[in-house]
Motif scaffolding. Structure first.
Motif, mmCIF file in Angstrom:
data_model
loop_
_atom_site.group_PDB
_atom_site.id
_atom_site.type_symbol
_atom_site.label_atom_id
_atom_site.label_comp_id
_atom_site.label_asym_id
_atom_site.label_seq_id
_atom_site.Cartn_x
_atom_site.Cartn_y
_atom_site.Cartn_z
ATOM 1 N N THR A 1 0.830 -1.201 0.000
ATOM 2 C CA THR A 1 0.000 0.000 0.000
ATOM 3 C C THR A 1 0.862 1.248 0.000
ATOM 4 N N LEU A 2 1.884 1.277 0.842
ATOM 5 C CA LEU A 2 2.749 2.451 0.901
ATOM 6 C C LEU A 2 3.531 2.657 -0.388
ATOM 7 N N SER A 3 3.741 1.604 -1.150
ATOM 8 C CA SER A 3 4.458 1.757 -2.416
ATOM 9 C C SER A 3 3.645 2.566 -3.430
ATOM 10 N N PHE A 4 2.342 2.695 -3.216
ATOM 11 C CA PHE A 4 1.482 3.465 -4.114
ATOM 12 C C PHE A 4 1.339 4.927 -3.702
ATOM 13 N N VAL A 5 1.729 5.273 -2.484
ATOM 14 C CA VAL A 5 1.623 6.671 -2.055
ATOM 15 C C VAL A 5 2.673 7.466 -2.817
ATOM 16 N N PRO A 6 2.227 8.423 -3.649
ATOM 17 C CA PRO A 6 3.181 9.133 -4.504
ATOM 18 C C PRO A 6 4.123 10.048 -3.731
ATOM 19 N N LEU A 7 5.256 10.272 -4.324
ATOM 20 C CA LEU A 7 6.229 11.231 -3.812
ATOM 21 C C LEU A 7 5.517 12.565 -3.590
ATOM 22 N N GLY A 8 5.752 13.178 -2.441
ATOM 23 C CA GLY A 8 5.154 14.477 -2.148
ATOM 24 C C GLY A 8 3.748 14.405 -1.585
ATOM 25 N N HIS A 9 3.312 13.213 -1.214
ATOM 26 C CA HIS A 9 1.993 13.037 -0.620
ATOM 27 C C HIS A 9 2.110 12.247 0.673
ATOM 28 N N VAL A 10 1.071 12.337 1.488
ATOM 29 C CA VAL A 10 1.046 11.630 2.764
ATOM 30 C C VAL A 10 -0.297 10.920 2.921
ATOM 31 N N VAL A 11 -0.343 10.018 3.866
ATOM 32 C CA VAL A 11 -1.546 9.253 4.160
ATOM 33 C C VAL A 11 -1.656 9.138 5.683
ATOM 34 N N HIS B 1 -9.277 2.818 -9.545
ATOM 35 C CA HIS B 1 -8.471 1.741 -10.136
ATOM 36 C C HIS B 1 -7.449 1.213 -9.128
ATOM 37 N N THR B 2 -6.794 2.125 -8.436
ATOM 38 C CA THR B 2 -5.805 1.709 -7.438
ATOM 39 C C THR B 2 -6.464 0.878 -6.344
#
Length: 112
Positions: A13-23, A104-105
Protein backbone atom coordinates in the motif's frame (compact mmCIF):
# COMPACT_ATOMS: atom_id res chain seq x y z
CA UNK A 1 4.57 -9.20 16.03
CA UNK A 2 2.07 -8.68 13.18
CA UNK A 3 2.02 -11.50 10.68
CA UNK A 4 3.82 -11.37 7.36
CA UNK A 5 0.59 -10.93 5.39
CA UNK A 6 -0.20 -7.69 7.22
CA UNK A 7 3.36 -6.45 6.82
CA UNK A 8 3.19 -7.24 3.11
CA UNK A 9 -0.10 -5.33 2.75
CA UNK A 10 1.39 -2.28 4.41
CA UNK A 11 4.50 -2.33 2.25
CA UNK A 12 2.44 -2.77 -0.91
CA UNK A 13 0.00 0.00 0.00
CA UNK A 14 2.75 2.45 0.90
CA UNK A 15 4.46 1.76 -2.42
CA UNK A 16 1.48 3.47 -4.11
CA UNK A 17 1.62 6.67 -2.05
CA UNK A 18 3.18 9.13 -4.50
CA UNK A 19 6.23 11.23 -3.81
CA UNK A 20 5.15 14.48 -2.15
CA UNK A 21 1.99 13.04 -0.62
CA UNK A 22 1.05 11.63 2.76
CA UNK A 23 -1.55 9.25 4.16
CA UNK A 24 -3.05 8.92 7.63
CA UNK A 25 -2.64 5.81 9.77
CA UNK A 26 -6.42 5.33 9.55
CA UNK A 27 -6.59 5.50 5.76
CA UNK A 28 -3.59 3.20 5.53
CA UNK A 29 -5.42 0.68 7.72
CA UNK A 30 -8.58 0.99 5.61
CA UNK A 31 -6.66 0.48 2.37
CA UNK A 32 -4.93 -2.57 3.86
CA UNK A 33 -8.34 -4.10 4.58
CA UNK A 34 -8.02 -3.48 8.32
CA UNK A 35 -10.54 -0.71 9.10
CA UNK A 36 -10.29 0.74 12.57
CA UNK A 37 -6.73 -0.49 13.05
CA UNK A 38 -4.79 2.79 12.81
CA UNK A 39 -2.76 2.00 15.92
CA UNK A 40 -1.85 -1.37 14.49
CA UNK A 41 -0.36 0.43 11.47
CA UNK A 42 1.99 2.38 13.75
CA UNK A 43 3.13 -0.79 15.45
CA UNK A 44 3.67 -2.56 12.14
CA UNK A 45 5.65 0.35 10.69
CA UNK A 46 8.01 0.25 13.68
CA UNK A 47 8.69 -3.41 13.04
CA UNK A 48 9.24 -3.30 9.29
CA UNK A 49 12.82 -4.05 8.36
CA UNK A 50 12.71 -2.22 5.03
CA UNK A 51 12.38 1.47 4.26
CA UNK A 52 8.82 1.44 2.96
CA UNK A 53 8.12 5.18 2.86
CA UNK A 54 7.09 5.16 6.53
CA UNK A 55 7.71 8.90 6.61
CA UNK A 56 4.61 9.45 4.45
CA UNK A 57 2.30 8.25 7.24
CA UNK A 58 0.88 10.84 9.64
CA UNK A 59 -1.87 11.22 12.22
CA UNK A 60 -5.29 12.05 10.80
CA UNK A 61 -4.82 15.72 11.74
CA UNK A 62 -1.61 15.83 9.68
CA UNK A 63 0.70 15.87 12.67
CA UNK A 64 3.87 13.83 12.87
CA UNK A 65 3.27 11.15 15.52
CA UNK A 66 6.75 11.30 17.03
CA UNK A 67 7.37 13.86 19.80
CA UNK A 68 8.19 17.28 18.33
CA UNK A 69 11.93 17.83 18.19
CA UNK A 70 12.80 14.15 18.62
CA UNK A 71 15.32 12.53 16.32
CA UNK A 72 12.63 10.52 14.47
CA UNK A 73 10.33 13.55 14.11
CA UNK A 74 13.20 15.53 12.62
CA UNK A 75 14.04 12.69 10.24
CA UNK A 76 10.42 12.44 9.12
CA UNK A 77 10.17 16.22 8.70
CA UNK A 78 13.37 16.29 6.64
CA UNK A 79 12.27 13.41 4.41
CA UNK A 80 8.89 15.02 3.76
CA UNK A 81 10.43 18.42 3.09
CA UNK A 82 12.86 16.84 0.62
CA UNK A 83 9.83 15.52 -1.29
CA UNK A 84 8.25 18.97 -1.44
CA UNK A 85 5.77 18.49 1.40
CA UNK A 86 5.38 21.64 3.52
CA UNK A 87 5.77 20.83 7.21
CA UNK A 88 4.95 23.60 9.71
CA UNK A 89 5.24 22.92 13.42
CA UNK A 90 5.51 19.19 12.68
CA UNK A 91 2.17 19.28 10.86
CA UNK A 92 1.19 18.83 7.21
CA UNK A 93 -1.92 20.22 5.54
CA UNK A 94 -3.77 16.99 4.71
CA UNK A 95 -6.09 18.78 2.27
CA UNK A 96 -3.09 19.86 0.21
CA UNK A 97 -0.74 16.89 0.55
CA UNK A 98 -3.02 14.01 1.56
CA UNK A 99 -3.20 11.14 -0.91
CA UNK A 100 -6.56 9.88 -2.07
CA UNK A 101 -6.19 6.80 -4.25
CA UNK A 102 -8.27 6.56 -7.39
CA UNK A 103 -10.80 3.79 -7.91
CA UNK A 104 -8.47 1.74 -10.14
CA UNK A 105 -5.81 1.71 -7.44
CA UNK A 106 -8.31 0.64 -4.79
CA UNK A 107 -10.03 -2.08 -6.81
CA UNK A 108 -7.18 -3.44 -8.92
CA UNK A 109 -3.75 -2.49 -7.61
CA UNK A 110 -4.51 -2.93 -3.89
CA UNK A 111 -6.43 -6.16 -4.28
CA UNK A 112 -5.37 -8.48 -1.46
Amino acid sequence: MPDEAVQSRIEKTLSFVPLGHVVSYGLLADLCGLPGRARMMGKCLRELSVDCNWHRVLRSDGKIAFPAGSEKAEEQRQRLTAEGVVVKNYRVNMNEFGWTPDLHTILVELEY
